[in-house]
Design a protein around this motif. Structure first.
Motif, PDB file in Angstrom:
ATOM      1  N   ASP A 112       1.603  -7.451  -6.492  1.00  0.00           N
ATOM      2  CA  ASP A 112       1.152  -6.227  -5.838  1.00  0.00           C
ATOM      3  C   ASP A 112       2.276  -5.663  -4.957  1.00  0.00           C
ATOM      4  O   ASP A 112       2.541  -4.459  -4.938  1.00  0.00           O
ATOM      5  CB  ASP A 112      -0.096  -6.538  -5.002  1.00  0.00           C
ATOM      6  N   ALA A 147      -6.463   3.374  -6.161  1.00  0.00           N
ATOM      7  CA  ALA A 147      -6.108   3.914  -4.846  1.00  0.00           C
ATOM      8  C   ALA A 147      -4.809   3.270  -4.387  1.00  0.00           C
ATOM      9  O   ALA A 147      -4.423   2.220  -4.896  1.00  0.00           O
ATOM     10  CB  ALA A 147      -7.219   3.593  -3.861  1.00  0.00           C
ATOM     11  N   THR A 179       1.972   0.039 -11.217  1.00  0.00           N
ATOM     12  CA  THR A 179       0.609  -0.382 -11.541  1.00  0.00           C
ATOM     13  C   THR A 179       0.330  -0.220 -13.032  1.00  0.00           C
ATOM     14  O   THR A 179      -0.270  -1.092 -13.660  1.00  0.00           O
ATOM     15  CB  THR A 179      -0.400   0.453 -10.702  1.00  0.00           C
ATOM     16  N   MET A 231       1.494   5.984 -10.322  1.00  0.00           N
ATOM     17  CA  MET A 231       1.771   4.573 -10.039  1.00  0.00           C
ATOM     18  C   MET A 231       2.375   3.901 -11.263  1.00  0.00           C
ATOM     19  O   MET A 231       1.667   3.271 -12.058  1.00  0.00           O
ATOM     20  CB  MET A 231       0.476   3.869  -9.646  1.00  0.00           C
ATOM     21  N   PRO A 291      -3.879  -2.192  -1.140  1.00  0.00           N
ATOM     22  CA  PRO A 291      -3.614  -3.500  -1.745  1.00  0.00           C
ATOM     23  C   PRO A 291      -4.679  -3.896  -2.769  1.00  0.00           C
ATOM     24  O   PRO A 291      -5.866  -3.656  -2.565  1.00  0.00           O
ATOM     25  CB  PRO A 291      -3.644  -4.454  -0.548  1.00  0.00           C
ATOM     26  N   MET A 292      -4.223  -4.460  -3.856  1.00  0.00           N
ATOM     27  CA  MET A 292      -5.068  -5.026  -4.918  1.00  0.00           C
ATOM     28  C   MET A 292      -5.904  -4.013  -5.692  1.00  0.00           C
ATOM     29  O   MET A 292      -6.756  -4.403  -6.498  1.00  0.00           O
ATOM     30  CB  MET A 292      -5.975  -6.115  -4.375  1.00  0.00           C
ATOM     31  N   GLY A 320      -5.003  -2.222  -8.090  1.00  0.00           N
ATOM     32  CA  GLY A 320      -4.668  -2.361  -9.503  1.00  0.00           C
ATOM     33  C   GLY A 320      -5.431  -3.506 -10.153  1.00  0.00           C
ATOM     34  O   GLY A 320      -5.831  -3.412 -11.318  1.00  0.00           O
ATOM     35  N   ASN A 352       5.964   1.808  -7.339  1.00  0.00           N
ATOM     36  CA  ASN A 352       5.164   3.044  -7.256  1.00  0.00           C
ATOM     37  C   ASN A 352       5.816   4.058  -6.311  1.00  0.00           C
ATOM     38  O   ASN A 352       5.934   5.239  -6.625  1.00  0.00           O
ATOM     39  CB  ASN A 352       3.750   2.726  -6.734  1.00  0.00           C
ATOM     40  N   THR A 397       3.890  -2.060  -5.880  1.00  0.00           N
ATOM     41  CA  THR A 397       3.761  -0.971  -4.896  1.00  0.00           C
ATOM     42  C   THR A 397       5.142  -0.379  -4.583  1.00  0.00           C
ATOM     43  O   THR A 397       5.295   0.841  -4.461  1.00  0.00           O
ATOM     44  CB  THR A 397       3.104  -1.498  -3.597  1.00  0.00           C
ATOM     45  N   SER A 404       0.831  -1.202   0.000  1.00  0.00           N
ATOM     46  CA  SER A 404       0.000   0.000   0.000  1.00  0.00           C
ATOM     47  C   SER A 404       0.868   1.257   0.000  1.00  0.00           C
ATOM     48  O   SER A 404       1.580   1.538   0.957  1.00  0.00           O
ATOM     49  CB  SER A 404      -0.914  -0.006   1.223  1.00  0.00           C
ATOM     50  N   SER A 405       0.759   2.023  -1.096  1.00  0.00           N
ATOM     51  CA  SER A 405       1.525   3.276  -1.172  1.00  0.00           C
ATOM     52  C   SER A 405       1.018   4.253  -0.122  1.00  0.00           C
ATOM     53  O   SER A 405       1.787   5.018   0.439  1.00  0.00           O
ATOM     54  CB  SER A 405       1.365   3.969  -2.522  1.00  0.00           C
TER      55      SER A 405
HETATM   56  N1  ASP Z   1      -1.159  -1.662  -4.152  1.00  0.00           N
HETATM   57  C1  ASP Z   1      -0.766  -0.636  -5.077  1.00  0.00           C
HETATM   58  C2  ASP Z   1      -0.333   0.594  -4.303  1.00  0.00           C
HETATM   59  O1  ASP Z   1      -0.748   0.810  -3.194  1.00  0.00           O
HETATM   60  C3  ASP Z   1      -1.840  -0.298  -6.040  1.00  0.00           C
HETATM   61  C4  ASP Z   1      -2.097  -1.493  -6.911  1.00  0.00           C
HETATM   62  O2  ASP Z   1      -2.816  -2.394  -6.488  1.00  0.00           O
HETATM   63  O3  ASP Z   1      -1.552  -1.535  -8.024  1.00  0.00           O
HETATM   64  O4  ASP Z   1       0.460   1.345  -4.796  1.00  0.00           O
END
Ligand code: ASP
Length: 422
Positions: free
Chosen positions: A380, A345, A306, A303, A348-349, A351, A387, A384, A268-269
């Motif tokens: 993921d 957002a 992503t 991102m 998690p997940m 994307g 990102n 992340t 989670s970013s």
């Molecule tokens: N989990 C990624 C993030 O928080 C976003 C994604 O699911 O691609 O940056």
């Protein structure tokens, strides 16, 4: 015991967190019962970070506006978006090239016998998205943790605070916002010290739940995504940092490594943001007016990992179902991958959910989301990290474009030294 703690505290923090990742994987695999018991420690670490996010983002964006001055904010925003788009396009290009060369989905011949998973699809028009940028109720935006709305509200507050005619009131508001910002940064500094334990518990629980196969059996598709992410992280972004940012990517990477490792373990970013901000400013020496703007915004809209993943995943699904994508369709995939990465957002997940948008845009079967679900957890984690690494790169580049010098402080080698420095 005290001696042991002392010895540990002499080990640099990024090594401690790295050890947390490795030991977590071992514990999760060999002692799943134990791993699930210590999961609460990981949750505690995540919660501590979440606790900081909203006040930190508000204060850092508003304080960033004071530092930049109202006119400069527009200029800063322009430069920031140029970087976001440039780096995301580079990531998409890498993904597109690799997936077309490796062709991971070729020969799968899917169509019948595949059980589709339930997919939450994205709905809403562009005008809805634009209208929703403005919070109808800022308190609700803060309570819901709606990042974009909080950022817009904070920008407006910052913009109008520095234009206040009454010197005394302006001064108190500036002091208050800057005070909250510093307070949150100090709290983050403490949370970072617990990162090795938090990361250990999070990784252990992940492995205990989904098995080591998550890491071991990734298949050709996951290898393609991994190669693309690795190229972007180790080649493209460092070149951008060196050429456009004029700094040493290795030093920056060392300074922000706790943030990168936390991104890897939390997927989670947004949850990583407090650590990213703290490390970028106090470790990599990025000025607050830049980090306070580029990083919070980047955690929600920039991102690269992503974007790259969306592209590879969509083309992979087409290949697996034996659907030939024309050049025009590939371009649509690239464009929607960019939009999906902006819309995803920092959780998690996110994307994976946004992949439905990309698949829909070129008429690919939505069941494709279910196809890649099994390996999404690890991808993921990696995307992340990319990102967050791209957000940091953005703050370095924009600092240079703004004529600021990035002063990387000597790496905080050990916790003891850090304490001594305080
Ligand atoms: N989990 C990624 C993030 O928080 C976003 C994604 O699911 O691609 O940056």
């Amino acid at each position: 015991m005290k001696g042991f703690a002392r010895t540990i505290s002499k080990v640099p923090l990024h090594w401690q967190i790295g050890a947390g990742v490795v030991l977590g994987a071992i514990a999760g695999y060999f002692f799943p019962g134990f791993a699930l018991k210590v999961e609460a420690l990981g949750k505690l670490f995540l919660r501590a970070l979440q606790m900081i996010i909203v006040p930190l983002v508000f204060a850092s964006v508003a304080a960033g506006t004071f530092g930049a001055g109202s006119r400069a904010v527009g200029r800063l925003a322009g430069k920031t978006f140029v970087y976001y788009i440039l780096s995301s396009l580079a990531a998409i290009f890498t993904g597109q090239l690799l997936v077309n060369v490796i062709r991971p989905g070729a020969g799968a011949n899917l169509s019948a016998g595949f059980v589709p998973h339930q997919v939450k699809s994205f709905s809403g028009s562009l005008s809805d998205v634009l209208v929703n940028l403005l919070p109808a109720n800022p308190v609700k935006a803060l309570a819901d943790g709606n990042m974009i709305q909080i950022i817009i509200f904070a920008l407006l507050c910052g913009f109008f605070i520095i234009r206040m005619k009454n010197e005394e009131k302006r001064h108190s508001l500036v002091t208050l916002v800057e005070g909250i910002f510093e307070l949150m940064m100090d709290m983050t500094g403490l949370i970072i010290r617990f990162a090795p334990i938090g990361v250990f518990a999070l990784i252990a629980a992940t492995i205990a739940r989904s098995g080591m196969e998550t890491f071991a059996f990734l298949g050709k598709y996951a290898v393609t995504v991994t190669l693309g992410l690795a190229f972007h992280a180790f080649v493209t972004l460092p070149i951008i940092q060196r050429v456009l940012g004029g700094t040493s990517p290795v030093k920056i990477c060392r300074a922000v490594s706790p943030a990168l490792l936390t991104a890897f373990s939390t997927s989670s970013s947004s949850a990583t943001l407090p650590i990213t901000l703290e490390r970028a400013e106090r470790g990599a020496g990025i000025p607050n007016r830049i980090a306070g703007f580029v990083l919070p915004l980047g955690a929600t809209v920039n991102m690269d990992g992503t974007a790259l993943y969306e592209c590879v995943a969509a083309v992979f699904v087409a290949q697996a179902y034996g659907i030939d994508l024309s050049f025009g369709q590939q371009m649509i995939v690239a464009a929607t991958a960019l939009l999906a990465s902006v819309g995803a957002a920092g959780i998690p997940m996110a994307g994976l959910v946004m992949l439905a948008v990309v698949l829909k845009a070129v008429g690919l079967p939505l069941e494709g989301v279910g196809l890649i679900l099994a390996v999404d957890r690890v991808l993921d984690m990696m995307r992340t990290t990319v990102n967050v690494w791209s957000d940091v790169t953005g703050s370095v580049v924009v600092s240079r474009w703004e004529g600021e010098r990035v002063k990387i402080s000597p790496v905080e080698t050990t916790l003891e030294e850090a304490e001594a420095a305080e």
